[in-house]
Write a protein that holds these residues in place. Structure first.
Motif, PDB file in Angstrom:
ATOM      1  N   ILE A  87       0.991  -0.867   0.035  1.00 54.85           N
ATOM      2  CA  ILE A  87      -0.052  -0.120  -0.202  1.00 54.85           C
ATOM      3  C   ILE A  87       1.093   1.131   0.113  1.00 54.85           C
ATOM      4  N   ASN A  88       2.141   1.528   1.275  1.00 56.89           N
ATOM      5  CA  ASN A  88       2.980   2.714   1.007  1.00 56.89           C
ATOM      6  C   ASN A  88       3.396   3.016  -0.427  1.00 56.89           C
ATOM      7  N   THR A  89       4.394   2.169  -0.953  1.00 57.77           N
ATOM      8  CA  THR A  89       4.806   2.032  -3.262  1.00 57.77           C
ATOM      9  C   THR A  89       3.686   2.397  -3.405  1.00 57.77           C
ATOM     10  N   ILE A  90       2.178   1.849  -3.619  1.00 56.06           N
ATOM     11  CA  ILE A  90       1.100   2.108  -4.701  1.00 56.06           C
ATOM     12  C   ILE A  90       1.254   3.667  -4.225  1.00 56.06           C
ATOM     13  N   LEU A  91       0.895   4.252  -2.716  1.00 60.72           N
ATOM     14  CA  LEU A  91       0.813   5.604  -2.878  1.00 60.72           C
ATOM     15  C   LEU A  91       1.661   6.437  -2.646  1.00 60.72           C
ATOM     16  N   ASP A  92       2.958   5.508  -2.586  1.00 57.42           N
ATOM     17  CA  ASP A  92       4.276   7.008  -3.029  1.00 57.42           C
ATOM     18  C   ASP A  92       4.486   7.003  -4.016  1.00 57.42           C
ATOM     19  N   THR A  93       4.460   5.800  -5.275  1.00 55.51           N
ATOM     20  CA  THR A  93       4.949   5.905  -6.714  1.00 55.51           C
ATOM     21  C   THR A  93       3.589   6.380  -7.126  1.00 55.51           C
ATOM     22  N   ASP A  94       2.204   6.197  -6.573  1.00 50.46           N
ATOM     23  CA  ASP A  94       1.435   7.032  -7.650  1.00 50.46           C
ATOM     24  C   ASP A  94       1.208   6.350  -9.057  1.00 50.46           C
ATOM     25  N   GLU A  95       1.269   7.049  -9.776  1.00 47.15           N
ATOM     26  CA  GLU A  95       1.245   7.254 -11.590  1.00 47.15           C
ATOM     27  C   GLU A  95       2.520   6.327 -11.676  1.00 47.15           C
ATOM     28  N   ASN A  96       3.446   6.302 -11.139  1.00 47.47           N
ATOM     29  CA  ASN A  96       4.605   5.440 -11.644  1.00 47.47           C
ATOM     30  C   ASN A  96       4.550   3.866 -10.940  1.00 47.47           C
ATOM     31  N   TYR A  97       3.528   3.919 -10.351  1.00 43.41           N
ATOM     32  CA  TYR A  97       3.173   2.714 -10.033  1.00 43.41           C
ATOM     33  C   TYR A  97       2.827   1.400 -11.168  1.00 43.41           C
ATOM     34  N   GLY A  98       3.561   0.046 -11.071  1.00 43.66           N
ATOM     35  CA  GLY A  98       3.464  -0.557 -12.470  1.00 43.66           C
ATOM     36  C   GLY A  98       4.437  -0.737 -13.161  1.00 43.66           C
ATOM     37  N   SER A  99       5.110   0.823 -13.259  1.00 40.85           N
ATOM     38  CA  SER A  99       6.331   0.787 -14.552  1.00 40.85           C
ATOM     39  C   SER A  99       7.616  -0.414 -13.849  1.00 40.85           C
ATOM     40  N   ILE A 531      -5.172   4.362  -7.399  1.00 38.89           N
ATOM     41  CA  ILE A 531      -4.287   4.721  -8.114  1.00 38.89           C
ATOM     42  C   ILE A 531      -4.519   3.320  -9.243  1.00 38.89           C
ATOM     43  N   VAL A 532      -4.219   2.371  -8.828  1.00 38.63           N
ATOM     44  CA  VAL A 532      -3.836   1.141  -9.624  1.00 38.63           C
ATOM     45  C   VAL A 532      -4.794   0.926 -10.451  1.00 38.63           C
ATOM     46  N   LEU A 533      -6.192   1.101 -10.790  1.00 44.69           N
ATOM     47  CA  LEU A 533      -7.441   1.264 -12.043  1.00 44.69           C
ATOM     48  C   LEU A 533      -7.261   2.584 -13.000  1.00 44.69           C
TER      49      LEU A 533
END
Length: 548
Positions: A87-99, A531-533
């Motif tokens: 959760i913290n990684t998703i919130l911190d990276t935001d639009e870059n999550y998944g890169s 963010i993920v959606l």
């Protein structure tokens, strides 16, 4: 994130099992190892006994929270630390999550429809698969270029030029539709007067020799068709970096080079026509009249690809499988890397089969207009401004088309039903977009009421919350799988699983009217889902709406 958990599981199993094929996703665990069944068969023992023996010597490491054995499966469960870090990684990276940090120059060639008229629904599937792959490759870190390979030299184009010379173009129509009208009329004239075939052949010969009296007409017709095709692709949120004309490979010498490379290896037989014998059937590279064929120019194009890119992907219809095999075999015979080919099956509609030559086809423009009109009707009753209704209707329509065309694996045929595609309750883009809009609505209300700092608390996770976080952790993992298998439907399937689990979470749990600790915890989950959606929909070229 999920890759890190899987890495720890493989590391934990290192002495027992180094083959990751025995470590799989499971409905009963975060990951399950099946190696006990293989060993039990070899040792003629009970797999439960073998699995228990293995598990006794395993210790949780890294992100592994628990290990247990059930019916011969060695089940691994992620730790609370893993859930919190996800959760913290998703919130911190935001639009870059998944890169990802993958590197290399990649060329993706898609659409490449003959410029003798508008693209139809079969071409649309090609375009949407190719564009989605390009977006996913870019997310993974690759330097991606997209090409539309323009067949400006074929018989169909010569017929379109003949139609233009005989009947002109109706300038009141969209350019690609005007071209196909001339093309259909020319075909009708040829059926009535077969002598016109000689004129078609002469046009082809003259254009291959770049005769001044035909080049202008060919360039004009192809450019007009492409002008209209580009308009349609823009409606679908699809862009090509370059439109590469096949005639360029005659001009720049690549056709001569490819013929020389084949000839130097004594592969070409010259008996009037030039051809290469392959197992399935001979491949003609040059006709008796000296003109080359599409495959000749395509081989030249792939020579150029070999010189400029590390990886190249072609998206082709299933009816090109023989052609694809021949192209790859010829390239391999001269030690060139063949393309990776994504073959897709065709799209059907109740209207029946399509034939551009006879003027019976369902154009992409017709389908887009129809779905857009129906989407307008759906949003008309919403309490929104006219401008916002139009924007939402367009986003819903384009989402419906793009999602339905990509959610089926390329190798499977599909039927596009616009009514089902626009159903907010079904497994559709609208369903996923609505889940995203619901996340945005919850977060807006939280801000209006004085949104607290978000703080995910893994120790208070319910089962559905834990399931949701584990699914969110798999987004980069899914992208990795698409890069390996070239199946963008994985992203669509993944987004549906996120939306489904989020809706289960929403039905079972209150968010805003909970005590502060739980409200902060659940809002963190909601924001991570948002963010993920959003990031996932962007990979499919679909707008993640904040209101619907």
């Amino acid at each position: 994130m999920f890759q890190l958990f899987k890495r720890d599981v493989l590391k934990c199993l290192k002495r027992i099992c180094e083959d990751e094929r025995f470590v799989k996703e499971s409905d009963h665990a975060d990951l399950a190892c099946t190696i006990a069944f293989k060993l039990a068969k070899e040792q003629k023992r009970n797999p439960i006994e073998v699995a228990n023996e293995i598990a006794e010597n395993l210790e949780p490491i890294g992100y592994i929270g628990k290990i247990e054995v059930v019916n011969g499966y060695i089940n691994f469960f992620a730790s609370e630390e893993f859930l919190e870090d996800t959760i913290n990684t998703i919130l911190d990276t935001d639009e870059n999550y998944g890169s990802l940090n993958m590197r290399g120059k990649v060329l993706i060639e898609h659409t490449s429809a003959n410029p003798d008229g508008p693209i139809h629904i079969g071409h649309m599937r090609n375009s949407i698969i190719g564009d989605s792959l390009a977006r996913i490759f870019r997310k993974a870190g690759f330097d991606v270029t997209t090409h539309y390979y323009v067949n400006d030299m074929g018989r169909q184009i010569a017929i379109a030029v003949l139609g233009y010379r005989l009947f002109g173009l109706d300038e009141s129509k969209k350019p690609d539709h005007a071209v196909v009208e001339a093309y259909v009329k020319a075909n009708q004239e040829i059926e009535k007067n077969p002598e016109l075939e000689k004129e078609v052949e002469m046009l082809m010969i003259k254009y291959e020799n770049f005769s001044d009296d035909v080049v202008g007409d060919f360039r004009y017709i192809v450019s007009k068709a492409l002008e209209g095709i580009r308009q349609t692709l823009r409606e679908l949120n699809i862009h090509h970096d370059d439109y590469v004309w096949e005639s360029e490979f005659l001009k720049n010498g690549y056709v001569d080079r490819i013929l020389s490379m084949l000839d130097e290896r004594n592969l070409i037989k010259k008996e009037g026509a030039w051809f290469v014998e392959l197992d399935e059937k001979p491949v003609i590279l040059r006709r008796e009249n000296g003109t080359t064929l599409y495959i000749t120019r395509d081989l030249a194009y792939h020579l150029w690809k070999n010189e400029n890119f590390e990886r190249f992907v072609n998206v082709l219809g299933a009816d090109h499988k023989l052609y694809g095999r021949q192209l790859c075999k010829l390239l391999e015979l001269i030690n060139l890397k063949p393309p990776e080919i994504v073959f897709f099956e065709f799209v059907s509609l109740p209207e029946g089969s399509m034939s551009t030559r006879k003027g019976k086809f369902i154009s992409a423009d017709e389908l887009i207009a129809k779905v857009y009109d129906e989407a307008r009707k759906i949003v008309e009753k919403r309490d929104l401004s006219r401008e916002e209704k139009e924007r939402i209707a367009k986003a819903v329509a384009m989402g419906a088309i793009r999602f339905d065309f990509v959610k089926i694996a390329p190798e499977k045929p599909m039927v596009f039903d616009w009514e089902k595609a626009l159903d907010f309750e079904r497994q559709t883009a609208s369903y996923v977009q609505y889940a995203h809009a619901r996340c945005c609505s919850i977060l807006r209300k939280a801000v209006e009421s004085g949104m607290p700092d978000l703080e995910f608390r893994p120790e208070i996770c319910t089962k559905v919350e834990r399931d949701l976080v584990m699914i969110l952790s798999k987004f980069p993992y899914v992208i990795e799988k698409v890069i390996k298998d070239l199946k963008p439907n994985y992203v669509a399937e993944y987004l549906l699983s996120v939306a489904n689990t989020f809706n289960d979470f929403y039905r079972e749990h209150r968010v805003l009217d909970e005590v502060a600790e739980i409200r902060m915890h659940r809002l963190a989950i909601v924001d991570a889902v948002r963010i993920v959606l959003r990031n996932g929909l962007e990979l499919l070229g679909i707008e993640a709406l904040e209101r619907m």
